[in-house]
Design a protein around this motif. Structure first.
Motif, PDB file in Angstrom:
ATOM      1  N   SER A  70       0.828  -1.300   0.080  1.00  0.00           N
ATOM      2  CA  SER A  70      -0.052   0.109  -0.037  1.00  0.00           C
ATOM      3  C   SER A  70       0.890   1.325   0.042  1.00  0.00           C
ATOM      4  O   SER A  70       2.053   1.208   0.293  1.00  0.00           O
ATOM      5  CB  SER A  70      -0.753   0.115   1.168  1.00  0.00           C
ATOM      6  N   GLY A  71       0.231   2.520  -0.098  1.00  0.00           N
ATOM      7  CA  GLY A  71       1.160   3.683  -0.175  1.00  0.00           C
ATOM      8  C   GLY A  71       1.496   4.164   1.335  1.00  0.00           C
ATOM      9  O   GLY A  71       2.602   4.690   1.378  1.00  0.00           O
ATOM     10  N   LEU A  75       5.491   4.348   2.485  1.00  0.00           N
ATOM     11  CA  LEU A  75       5.870   5.585   3.352  1.00  0.00           C
ATOM     12  C   LEU A  75       6.696   5.065   4.539  1.00  0.00           C
ATOM     13  O   LEU A  75       7.883   5.706   4.712  1.00  0.00           O
ATOM     14  CB  LEU A  75       4.831   6.449   3.936  1.00  0.00           C
ATOM     15  N   ALA A 170       1.519   9.669  -3.948  1.00  0.00           N
ATOM     16  CA  ALA A 170       0.084   8.753  -3.909  1.00  0.00           C
ATOM     17  C   ALA A 170      -0.786   9.505  -5.027  1.00  0.00           C
ATOM     18  O   ALA A 170      -1.484   8.912  -5.398  1.00  0.00           O
ATOM     19  CB  ALA A 170      -0.216   8.611  -2.325  1.00  0.00           C
ATOM     20  N   GLN A 171      -0.609  10.841  -5.020  1.00  0.00           N
ATOM     21  CA  GLN A 171      -1.739  11.583  -5.538  1.00  0.00           C
ATOM     22  C   GLN A 171      -1.037  12.296  -6.852  1.00  0.00           C
ATOM     23  O   GLN A 171      -1.839  12.899  -7.712  1.00  0.00           O
ATOM     24  CB  GLN A 171      -2.366  12.758  -4.556  1.00  0.00           C
ATOM     25  N   SER A 192       1.142   4.964  -4.124  1.00  0.00           N
ATOM     26  CA  SER A 192      -0.030   4.110  -3.637  1.00  0.00           C
ATOM     27  C   SER A 192      -0.862   3.767  -5.189  1.00  0.00           C
ATOM     28  O   SER A 192      -1.121   4.508  -5.820  1.00  0.00           O
ATOM     29  CB  SER A 192      -1.237   4.985  -2.637  1.00  0.00           C
ATOM     30  N   TYR A 194      -4.088   2.264  -4.752  1.00  0.00           N
ATOM     31  CA  TYR A 194      -5.397   2.421  -4.357  1.00  0.00           C
ATOM     32  C   TYR A 194      -6.406   2.776  -5.488  1.00  0.00           C
ATOM     33  O   TYR A 194      -6.120   3.576  -6.366  1.00  0.00           O
ATOM     34  CB  TYR A 194      -5.570   3.447  -3.205  1.00  0.00           C
ATOM     35  N   ASP A 204      -5.600  -3.066  -2.986  1.00  0.00           N
ATOM     36  CA  ASP A 204      -4.525  -2.271  -2.364  1.00  0.00           C
ATOM     37  C   ASP A 204      -3.106  -2.682  -3.051  1.00  0.00           C
ATOM     38  O   ASP A 204      -2.931  -3.613  -3.484  1.00  0.00           O
ATOM     39  CB  ASP A 204      -4.485  -2.484  -0.933  1.00  0.00           C
ATOM     40  N   TYR A 321      -8.900  17.473   3.277  1.00  0.00           N
ATOM     41  CA  TYR A 321      -9.389  16.568   4.324  1.00  0.00           C
ATOM     42  C   TYR A 321      -9.859  17.345   5.456  1.00  0.00           C
ATOM     43  O   TYR A 321      -9.533  18.475   5.826  1.00  0.00           O
ATOM     44  CB  TYR A 321      -8.375  15.654   5.015  1.00  0.00           C
TER      45      TYR A 321
END
Ligand SMILES: *Cc1c(COP(=O)(O)O)cnc(C)c1O
Length: 373
Positions: A70-71, A75, A170-171, A192, A194, A204, A321
């Protein structure tokens, strides 16, 4: 039936995301990849994993890529690999969903926070300089919302002080600055897969990328029990975090599409931004290849009202967020003030932004944005 809405603005619901569309587009190649994997009899670290690691390293322009589970694991493994002896804290941002703090906590170090810049919502060299102290051994730069930060001066500044740099991509898979891909600037880049990310698996998955053979070696041990070779444990902080063979096979189908899909995302985001001119919402730009428009972010101090008005016109929104890391109960950071992160948590909201949106849906979102007063 029977009821005709005068202004038929609720004819269609525009979702915040819809993974079934990308699956429908890729169905034939995904089914083929699934069948090939079943037939191969390899399910963990088999030929598809190796092929994906090689293809992704080539895409990024780095020496090595290692698939992980996973991301967040990426990390954690990166942190454990890069931290210099004698240092106990890692500097990161507080407005990026808590993933870096989770990884830092799990690896036994202390998270410290620098504030995000009010324009990009990312860290910048000046926000980092303000927050560094002698305990910091590494900085995690999150390329938030898809924005590859102006990173070269940050890496130079940190490396002059023997501070390591981890890029959380991840983004931001596929974001490019000066011809170089995100994840190729720092000591380690983390990814990631995802399902909702710009390069999404069907479950994942994650990866770490590096140009350093020593870090690659260490991370390959960390992802597999700390082994130096089978059943010989060399380092104690290892774990089991590998990329599934099936996910690697699916990712191989999708990697060749990433750049095109990222362009489509940028185009969607920029049309929202044009529609927002003169209105109450500031939309963060994705105006170049350094930004892959993972999320289309609006900012306004009237967020609830704006989101309700959009919803009334069929537009789903979300918030990325709502709680900054230093205010999360579970992280127990204690009292501190981060004005940028707290403002972001109050003002940001996300509009539908995924490459499979139809032109009609994008138009519907633009019309709704223009209607805001
Ligand atoms: C999604 C995400 C992660 C975590 O990735 P997982 O694969 O869900 O563990 C880390 N950082 C950022 C910025 C993310 O968006």
């Amino acid at each position: 039936m029977g009821i005709i809405l005068k202004n038929d603005s609720r004819e269609r619901h525009v979702p915040i995301n819809d993974l079934s569309r990308g699956i429908a587009r890729d169905r034939i190649i995904l089914e083929k990849a699934f069948a090939e994997t079943l037939n191969s009899g390899y399910f963990v670290m088999g030929p598809k994993s190796m092929e994906f690691e090689k293809a992704f390293a080539e895409y990024l322009g780095v020496e090595s890529v290692l698939g992980v589970a996973s991301g967040t694991d990426a990390l954690e493994i990166a942190v454990k690999a890069v931290m210099p002896e004698g240092k106990n804290s890692i500097l990161t941002v507080a407005n990026a969903g808590g993933y870096s703090t989770t990884a830092i906590n799990r690896s036994g170090y202390k998270a410290k926070y620098a504030d995000n810049d009010s324009d990009t919502q990312c860290l910048t060299l000046s926000t980092i300089i303000d927050s560094l102290d002698n305990s910091v051994g590494a900085v995690i730069l999150t390329h938030l919302y898809g924005n590859l930060t102006d990173i070269v001066p940050i890496v130079e500044y940190c490396h002059e002080r023997e501070i390591r740099v981890i890029e959380d991509c991840a983004q931001a898979v596929g974001a490019v600055r000066g011809g170089r891909y995100s994840g190729s600037f720092g000591d380690v880049g983390t990814f990631s897969f995802y399902p909702t990310k710009n390069l999404g698996a069907l479950g994942d998955g994650g990866a770490v990328a590096t140009n350093s053979p020593a870090l690659a070696q260490k991370m390959s041990q960390l992802r597999q029990y700390g082994w130096s070779q089978k059943y010989h444990v060399d380092i104690s902080s290892g774990t089991n975090s590998r990329l599934d063979e099936l996910q690697a096979a699916f990712l191989l189908c999708r990697l060749p599409q990433v750049d095109n899909l990222n362009s489509r995302r940028r185009e969607i985001l920029e049309s929202y931004r044009t529609a927002s001119q003169g209105g109450p919402v500031r939309i963060l730009p994705a105006d170049g290849s350094h930004h892959v428009a993972h999320l289309a972010i609006g900012m306004t101090d009237r967020r609830d009202e704006v989101r309700s008005a959009l919803l009334a016109q069929g537009i789903a929104t979300d918030v990325h967020y709502p709680v900054p890391d230093h205010m999360q109960l579970g992280f127990s950071v204690g009292q501190m003030l981060l004005e940028g992160a707290e403002t972001a948590a109050r003002q940001v909201f996300s509009l539908p932004c995924f490459p499979e949106l139809t032109d009609a849906e994008v138009e519907q979102v633009c019309t709704a944005i223009k209607s805001l007063a």
